[in-house]
Enzyme design. Sequence first.
Site, PDB file in Angstrom:
ATOM      1  N   LYS A 106       0.764  -1.337   0.093  1.00 46.60           N
ATOM      2  CA  LYS A 106      -0.069  -0.014   0.147  1.00 46.60           C
ATOM      3  C   LYS A 106       0.789   1.267  -0.003  1.00 46.60           C
ATOM      4  CE  LYS A 106      -3.066   2.790   3.173  1.00 46.60           C
ATOM      5  NZ  LYS A 106      -3.574   3.017   4.340  1.00 46.60           N
ATOM      6  N   GLU A 148      -8.470  11.969  12.247  1.00 48.31           N
ATOM      7  CA  GLU A 148      -7.672  10.997  13.090  1.00 48.31           C
ATOM      8  C   GLU A 148      -6.939  11.315  14.131  1.00 48.31           C
ATOM      9  OE1 GLU A 148      -5.227   7.284  10.997  1.00 48.31           O
ATOM     10  OE2 GLU A 148      -6.414   8.728   9.725  1.00 48.31           O
ATOM     11  N   GLU A 189      -7.119  -2.094   3.055  1.00 47.30           N
ATOM     12  CA  GLU A 189      -6.513  -0.984   3.260  1.00 47.30           C
ATOM     13  C   GLU A 189      -6.541  -0.611   4.913  1.00 47.30           C
ATOM     14  OE1 GLU A 189      -6.936   3.989   2.322  1.00 47.30           O
ATOM     15  OE2 GLU A 189      -7.957   2.781   1.169  1.00 47.30           O
ATOM     16  N   GLU A 229     -12.163  10.543  -4.716  1.00 47.51           N
ATOM     17  CA  GLU A 229     -11.870  10.639  -3.321  1.00 47.51           C
ATOM     18  C   GLU A 229     -11.414  12.013  -2.660  1.00 47.51           C
ATOM     19  OE1 GLU A 229      -9.655   7.735   0.101  1.00 47.51           O
ATOM     20  OE2 GLU A 229     -10.939   6.940  -1.510  1.00 47.51           O
TER      21      GLU A 229
END
Length: 430
Positions: free
Chosen positions: A183, A228, A272, A416
């Site tokens: 990733k 986050e 992910e 996105e």
Amino acid sequence: MTSSASEPGTTTAGTVSLVARTVPLDGTPGDLVDLLPADAPLAWVRAGDGIVGWGVAAEVTTSGADRFADAEAWWASLTSRAVVRDDVGLPGTGLVAFGSFAFADAPGTSTLVVPRVVVGQRGGRRWLTTIGHDTIGSPALRLAEPPAAPTGLRFTGGGLADDAWQAAVADAVARIDAGELEKVVLARDVVAETDEPVDVRWPLRRLAAAYSSCWTFHVDGLFGATPEMLVRRERGLVTSRVLAGTIRRTGDDVRDAGLAGELARSSKDLEEHEYAVRSVADALEPHCSSMNVPESPFVLHLPNVMHLATDVNGVVPDEATTTSLGLAASLHPSAAVGGTPTPAATALIAELEGMTRGRYAGPVGWMDASGDGEWGIALRSAQVVAPDPATGRGRVRLFAGCGIVAGSDPADELAESQAKLEPVRHALDA
């Protein structure tokens, strides 16, 4: 490493002796962000609680691979010489520093700032901390003059045009398919220009109102509303909120409920997310005597998007040697903002992104003298930069990034990223 006090000249941490006094407050007017004056405003606010500050009592700038360790050493030296009277005794009272750190070892600088005034709120309790070098008094608190709205707002391209960024995503997917990595997070930037330099308090107020479930922050020109939490340490308890896997909301509750279900079942997004959770758990484990890592994520609903989310919790056995900033350093960069494995992902980021991240996606937050603190990831964020030398127009760089794994579609990733740019776009708009 460069450190200074608010008085003229540069000094070392060893010669700075600060005096801090925290007292409870009753009936202070307005929201925390509404108290901020234009003089070096600092902010870390969520759902009305948090801390704000202004003025500069001391600060340090660090860079390179040792930027976290250098900042932590400076803070330890500063706090060891400080005189503190704290009549409240909550995390965020007493001597406090706000900080933001560069994503990469180079280029970029990082900073810790100790404000002259801090106002905090937690669970219905408010306090005032004043910080100086000698005798300190308590300022009269009042609502600040409202900031002016930006005028002449327009957006221009950043490091890569849309087509070029999608090509970079396709290249990354090919590298993943070839087995070079699992990733990588690729970011892009957009530049906002305004007639005059932006008063950062304008977007701060709008972000705090529109995204109350996020942590609205500002340190040294870097501002945003991050969903986050990289790490929180509070009296030995450690929490990290991991977000990876995103879908855009439509505004239709029934449709969005269906999309949330699709996100929760998406093999691409679950893969992910698993990488990101695993990287956080592996980084925290050496510092914790016990940990709780949920088996499945939940769906976090924000005004513009939904994320797969997992809260990882742990207990630090030795608070004296494991500060919140030290934990943030051990976690950065997580797979949520870098990729897996980290060395291959960060190398690919430098090769493909076509821009310098600066402090985007780096740790941002605060720490007190005990080592407690909250460090988010500087997402949904932007950096105020120097005005255009030719026109004098204000400039702000907006950032957004997407996790790229096997099967990622470049057009979907571009969409996105556009959704993730919306919070700051709207906050700047008058």
